[in-house]
Motif scaffolding. Structure first.
Motif, PDB file in Angstrom:
ATOM      1  N   PRO A 298       0.769  -1.003   0.034  1.00 33.15           N
ATOM      2  CA  PRO A 298       0.011  -0.019   0.057  1.00 33.15           C
ATOM      3  C   PRO A 298       0.868   1.295  -0.068  1.00 33.15           C
ATOM      4  O   PRO A 298       2.082   1.284   0.418  1.00 33.15           O
ATOM      5  N   ALA A 299       0.154   2.430  -0.308  1.00 33.57           N
ATOM      6  CA  ALA A 299       1.158   3.689  -0.639  1.00 33.57           C
ATOM      7  C   ALA A 299       1.325   4.406   0.885  1.00 33.57           C
ATOM      8  O   ALA A 299       0.775   5.715   0.599  1.00 33.57           O
ATOM      9  N   ALA A 300       1.292   3.798   1.873  1.00 31.78           N
ATOM     10  CA  ALA A 300       1.364   4.414   3.168  1.00 31.78           C
ATOM     11  C   ALA A 300       2.881   5.051   3.205  1.00 31.78           C
ATOM     12  O   ALA A 300       3.756   4.476   2.689  1.00 31.78           O
ATOM     13  N   PRO A 301       3.121   5.942   4.019  1.00 31.77           N
ATOM     14  CA  PRO A 301       4.316   6.727   3.907  1.00 31.77           C
ATOM     15  C   PRO A 301       5.623   5.858   4.249  1.00 31.77           C
ATOM     16  O   PRO A 301       6.517   5.817   3.717  1.00 31.77           O
ATOM     17  N   HIS A 302       5.607   4.892   5.374  1.00 33.60           N
ATOM     18  CA  HIS A 302       6.538   4.210   5.585  1.00 33.60           C
ATOM     19  C   HIS A 302       6.813   3.040   4.491  1.00 33.60           C
ATOM     20  O   HIS A 302       7.953   2.586   4.497  1.00 33.60           O
ATOM     21  N   ASN A 303       5.815   2.763   3.777  1.00 28.90           N
ATOM     22  CA  ASN A 303       5.917   1.743   2.677  1.00 28.90           C
ATOM     23  C   ASN A 303       6.517   2.136   1.595  1.00 28.90           C
ATOM     24  O   ASN A 303       7.416   1.491   0.660  1.00 28.90           O
ATOM     25  N   ILE A 304       6.219   3.505   1.266  1.00 33.66           N
ATOM     26  CA  ILE A 304       6.928   4.195   0.190  1.00 33.66           C
ATOM     27  C   ILE A 304       8.362   4.321   0.587  1.00 33.66           C
ATOM     28  O   ILE A 304       9.241   4.226  -0.360  1.00 33.66           O
ATOM     29  N   ALA A 305       8.782   4.503   2.040  1.00 32.42           N
ATOM     30  CA  ALA A 305       9.972   4.674   2.179  1.00 32.42           C
ATOM     31  C   ALA A 305      10.883   3.269   2.147  1.00 32.42           C
ATOM     32  O   ALA A 305      12.141   3.181   1.619  1.00 32.42           O
ATOM     33  N   ASN A 306      10.221   2.152   2.307  1.00 28.77           N
ATOM     34  CA  ASN A 306      10.711   0.792   2.099  1.00 28.77           C
ATOM     35  C   ASN A 306      10.915   0.556   0.436  1.00 28.77           C
ATOM     36  O   ASN A 306      12.054   0.126   0.189  1.00 28.77           O
ATOM     37  N   ALA A 307       9.985   1.076  -0.418  1.00 26.38           N
ATOM     38  CA  ALA A 307      10.217   0.919  -1.864  1.00 26.38           C
ATOM     39  C   ALA A 307      11.486   1.819  -2.197  1.00 26.38           C
ATOM     40  O   ALA A 307      12.406   1.177  -2.981  1.00 26.38           O
ATOM     41  N   LEU A 308      11.587   2.906  -1.592  1.00 26.84           N
ATOM     42  CA  LEU A 308      12.622   3.749  -2.005  1.00 26.84           C
ATOM     43  C   LEU A 308      14.064   3.043  -1.665  1.00 26.84           C
ATOM     44  O   LEU A 308      15.191   3.221  -2.346  1.00 26.84           O
ATOM     45  N   ALA A 309      14.058   2.531  -0.375  1.00 28.91           N
ATOM     46  CA  ALA A 309      15.293   1.639   0.039  1.00 28.91           C
ATOM     47  C   ALA A 309      15.680   0.716  -0.752  1.00 28.91           C
ATOM     48  O   ALA A 309      16.724   0.384  -1.128  1.00 28.91           O
ATOM     49  N   ALA A 310      14.593  -0.077  -1.290  1.00 26.60           N
ATOM     50  CA  ALA A 310      14.713  -1.225  -2.261  1.00 26.60           C
ATOM     51  C   ALA A 310      15.176  -0.833  -3.460  1.00 26.60           C
ATOM     52  O   ALA A 310      16.175  -1.349  -4.140  1.00 26.60           O
ATOM     53  N   ALA A 311      14.670   0.384  -3.904  1.00 27.07           N
ATOM     54  CA  ALA A 311      15.152   0.817  -5.191  1.00 27.07           C
ATOM     55  C   ALA A 311      16.605   1.195  -5.339  1.00 27.07           C
ATOM     56  O   ALA A 311      17.307   1.071  -6.039  1.00 27.07           O
ATOM     57  N   ALA A 312      17.051   1.878  -4.159  1.00 22.98           N
ATOM     58  CA  ALA A 312      18.200   2.232  -3.977  1.00 22.98           C
ATOM     59  C   ALA A 312      19.376   1.307  -3.948  1.00 22.98           C
ATOM     60  O   ALA A 312      20.113   1.185  -4.741  1.00 22.98           O
ATOM     61  N   LEU A 313      18.774   0.078  -3.352  1.00 22.59           N
ATOM     62  CA  LEU A 313      19.846  -1.384  -3.452  1.00 22.59           C
ATOM     63  C   LEU A 313      19.992  -1.800  -5.054  1.00 22.59           C
ATOM     64  O   LEU A 313      20.964  -2.111  -5.366  1.00 22.59           O
ATOM     65  N   ALA A 314      18.730  -1.835  -5.581  1.00 16.12           N
ATOM     66  CA  ALA A 314      18.676  -2.374  -6.991  1.00 16.12           C
ATOM     67  C   ALA A 314      19.465  -1.553  -7.576  1.00 16.12           C
ATOM     68  O   ALA A 314      20.150  -2.071  -8.514  1.00 16.12           O
ATOM     69  N   ARG A 315      19.134   0.015  -7.593  1.00 14.72           N
ATOM     70  CA  ARG A 315      20.096   0.878  -8.604  1.00 14.72           C
ATOM     71  C   ARG A 315      21.696   0.896  -8.154  1.00 14.72           C
ATOM     72  O   ARG A 315      22.578   0.885  -9.181  1.00 14.72           O
ATOM     73  N   ALA A 316      22.142   0.462  -6.944  1.00 16.68           N
ATOM     74  CA  ALA A 316      23.301   0.235  -6.719  1.00 16.68           C
ATOM     75  C   ALA A 316      23.967  -1.144  -7.477  1.00 16.68           C
ATOM     76  O   ALA A 316      25.072  -1.068  -7.639  1.00 16.68           O
ATOM     77  N   TYR A 317      23.070  -1.846  -7.614  1.00 22.22           N
ATOM     78  CA  TYR A 317      23.552  -2.841  -8.311  1.00 22.22           C
ATOM     79  C   TYR A 317      23.367  -2.696  -9.794  1.00 22.22           C
ATOM     80  O   TYR A 317      23.683  -3.630 -10.653  1.00 22.22           O
ATOM     81  N   GLY A 318      22.892  -1.725 -10.188  1.00 22.20           N
ATOM     82  CA  GLY A 318      22.874  -1.504 -11.936  1.00 22.20           C
ATOM     83  C   GLY A 318      21.694  -1.712 -12.368  1.00 22.20           C
ATOM     84  O   GLY A 318      21.427  -1.701 -13.805  1.00 22.20           O
ATOM     85  N   VAL A 319      20.632  -1.983 -11.866  1.00 21.87           N
ATOM     86  CA  VAL A 319      19.335  -2.275 -12.068  1.00 21.87           C
ATOM     87  C   VAL A 319      18.656  -1.311 -13.028  1.00 21.87           C
ATOM     88  O   VAL A 319      18.592  -0.009 -12.394  1.00 21.87           O
ATOM     89  N   PRO A 320      17.868  -1.184 -14.123  1.00 19.96           N
ATOM     90  CA  PRO A 320      17.618  -0.089 -14.733  1.00 19.96           C
ATOM     91  C   PRO A 320      15.990   0.192 -14.248  1.00 19.96           C
ATOM     92  O   PRO A 320      15.283  -0.213 -13.539  1.00 19.96           O
ATOM     93  N   ALA A 321      16.013   1.726 -14.393  1.00 19.00           N
ATOM     94  CA  ALA A 321      14.682   2.211 -13.977  1.00 19.00           C
ATOM     95  C   ALA A 321      13.508   1.453 -14.375  1.00 19.00           C
ATOM     96  O   ALA A 321      12.694   1.181 -13.063  1.00 19.00           O
ATOM     97  N   ASN A 322      13.145   1.055 -15.494  1.00 24.75           N
ATOM     98  CA  ASN A 322      12.045   0.503 -15.679  1.00 24.75           C
ATOM     99  C   ASN A 322      11.679  -0.884 -14.850  1.00 24.75           C
ATOM    100  O   ASN A 322      10.608  -1.289 -14.670  1.00 24.75           O
ATOM    101  N   ALA A 323      12.866  -1.702 -14.489  1.00 27.70           N
ATOM    102  CA  ALA A 323      12.671  -2.858 -13.765  1.00 27.70           C
ATOM    103  C   ALA A 323      12.379  -2.565 -12.117  1.00 27.70           C
ATOM    104  O   ALA A 323      11.551  -3.368 -11.529  1.00 27.70           O
ATOM    105  N   VAL A 324      12.781  -1.328 -11.714  1.00 25.21           N
ATOM    106  CA  VAL A 324      12.195  -0.697 -10.432  1.00 25.21           C
ATOM    107  C   VAL A 324      10.596  -0.636 -10.395  1.00 25.21           C
ATOM    108  O   VAL A 324       9.796  -0.991  -9.709  1.00 25.21           O
TER     109      VAL A 324
END
Length: 480
Positions: A298-324
């Motif tokens: 759900p788009a609750a604030p703390h869950n958006i924060a979780n999504a951003l953290a997951a995205a940051a780790l994925a991007r650190a690994y070189g994952v493209p934006a569309n996969a996020v």
């Protein structure tokens, strides 16, 4: 004993402390590598005997109820010849078995340390996540994003595939999304992740760690030796402090996530979009759209924060934006994590039974404007003044259940005296139906009835899942 080849382990005397979800796989793995394994376990119940019989059939020695386990108070000695102890995460650092090991110069590893040491040459990188709350959701989101990028991955650690199975099994992975608890990190001195995140820090498990400082130090171990990115929460300075204190590889970057507009080297939110200003060219001026807030469920604030953290780790690994974007859209949250159950007479009923501490309940309450709050259970030493004071303006009413409900009632009297409170004395499992009925009476159209107990469940239920199930069943009876 570090490379993990069978020749290293042949004939080594290893003591495994504790059966359970980590001890049994550890004992099997070590025995399979040729070690002489002894398992010590305090409990001698039917489950322990069943696990012991399974291991003994393989040739593992098991000692049940021998006084070497937590809280025994016994000055337990090491099994004869022990060269290494591999411990289950729950065994406390002040346990007499570990004091005896220290005196004898015997190292103590956790299951995570063992898995790290047993990785095969060319093994998958680890993207690691810890924090007081949100670990499981973030790791599952991360695995979903990595899968969307076409990578061979799994969510491992406290969830999903066991770490030992992941590193010793036949399936090959490119990268692992690893959930780590403070207990596991305490016993994992040589772990070196590709990148790691600490989502948040709040008092928890202090009876095990001994102090908030010790708890934070163990969480901070996740950053040691990171190669690419240390991901931290800009809203929680303690996580940034841990990054500053970490000894990382040269070139490793601090990457923040925020629910506001991100600065350079941060991920954040701009006009309903999740955006990246860390893993882009010319991050001083450029930002990359990753997904829409609406892609987060759900788009609750703390869950958006979780999504951003997951995205940051994925991007650190070189994952493209569309996969996020695709990974977040594909992700389905577990049950009992801020799960919408039903709407009845214009009132939403939400199950966040997983909010077993005050920090999790605070995040849950912050997601709604007007709440009838169902709370209570086992407080585990927690205090509730800060939680109640912060949520007071959102509370339409409160229904309190469980053994330690008086602590919440007293905090409400101090910080939200105008809020109507229903205090349910009954502690049988049928109390949940009455709690939901009382919440319905207090609620108005547009409100949310929120089960976010801020307490553990074991006074009334087997676990938080059963508590959430009881809430959902009670809500269904309302709408019938």
């Amino acid at each position: 004993m570090g490379s993990g080849q069978v020749t290293d382990w042949q004939g080594k005397h290893v003591t495994v402390a504790g059966l359970g979800v980590s001890g049994v796989p550890a004992a099997k793995a070590l025995h399979g590598l040729g070690a002489k394994v002894t398992v010590v376990n305090d409990g001698d119940d039917a489950r322990a005997r069943e696990q012991a019989a399974e291991l003994e059939a393989l040739g593992v020695t098991v000692r049940l109820g021998d006084g070497t386990a937590p809280d025994s108070g016994s000055a337990a000695g090491l099994p004869e010849g022990t060269e290494l102890i591999v411990t289950a995460p729950g065994w406390r650092p002040d346990h007499p078995l570990f004091a005896a090991a220290d005196a004898a110069g015997v190292p103590v590893w956790g299951d995570v340390e063992l898995a790290w040491r047993l990785r095969k040459p060319g093994a998958a990188d680890w993207l690691a996540v810890t924090g007081t709350n949100g670990k499981t959701t973030t790791v599952q989101m991360l695995a979903s994003i990595l899968e969307a990028a076409g990578l061979r991955t799994a969510a491992v650690g406290n969830i999903g595939v066991s770490l030992l199975d992941a590193v010793l099994g036949d399936e090959e992975y490119d990268v692992l999304a690893v959930e780590l608890s403070s207990y596991q990190l305490h016993w994992a001195p040589s772990l070196r992740a590709h990148s790691a995140a600490v989502l948040n820090l709040a008092p928890d498990h202090l009876d095990w760690h001994g102090s908030m400082e010790a708890y934070a130090k163990d969480k901070g171990r996740i950053y040691e030796g990171n190669r690419v990115a240390c991901v931290y929460n800009t809203a929680d300075k303690a996580t940034e402090d841990l990054v500053r204190e970490a000894d990382v590889e040269e070139g490793c970057r601090a990457v923040g996530f925020t629910l506001g507009t991100p600065g350079p080297s941060q991920l954040g939110v701009v006009e309903g979009l999740l955006v990246d200003r860390a893993f882009v060219e010319n991050r001083q001026k450029n930002a990359q759209e990753l997904a829409e807030v609406a892609d987060v469920k759900p788009a609750a604030p703390h869950n958006i924060a979780n999504a951003l953290a997951a995205a940051a780790l994925a991007r650190a690994y070189g994952v493209p934006a569309n996969a996020v974007r695709e990974g977040l859209r594909n992700f389905t949250p577990d049950a009992h994590r801020i799960a919408h159950v039903a709407d009845v007479d214009g009132v939403a009923y939400v199950d966040d039974s997983k909010a077993t501490n005050t920090h999790a309940a605070q995040a849950s309450l912050a997601a709604y404007d007007s709440v009838v709050w169902i709370a209570g259970g086992l407080a585990k030493g927690a205090t509730f003044d800060e939680l109640v004071a912060g949520a007071a303006q959102r509370l339409r009413g409160a229904v309190l259940i469980g053994r330690d409900r008086a602590l919440i009632r007293e905090a409400l009297a101090r910080h939200a005296p105008e809020v109507p409170v229903v205090d349910l004395e009954r502690t049988d499992t049928g109390a949940m139906l009455q709690a939901v009925q009382e919440a319905r009476r207090l609620a108005r159209p547009g409100d949310t009835v929120l089960l976010a107990p801020a307490c553990a469940s074991m006074d009334m239920f087997a676990n938080y899942n059963k508590r959430g199930d009881a809430f959902a069943q009670a809500v269904r009876e309302l709408g019938a």
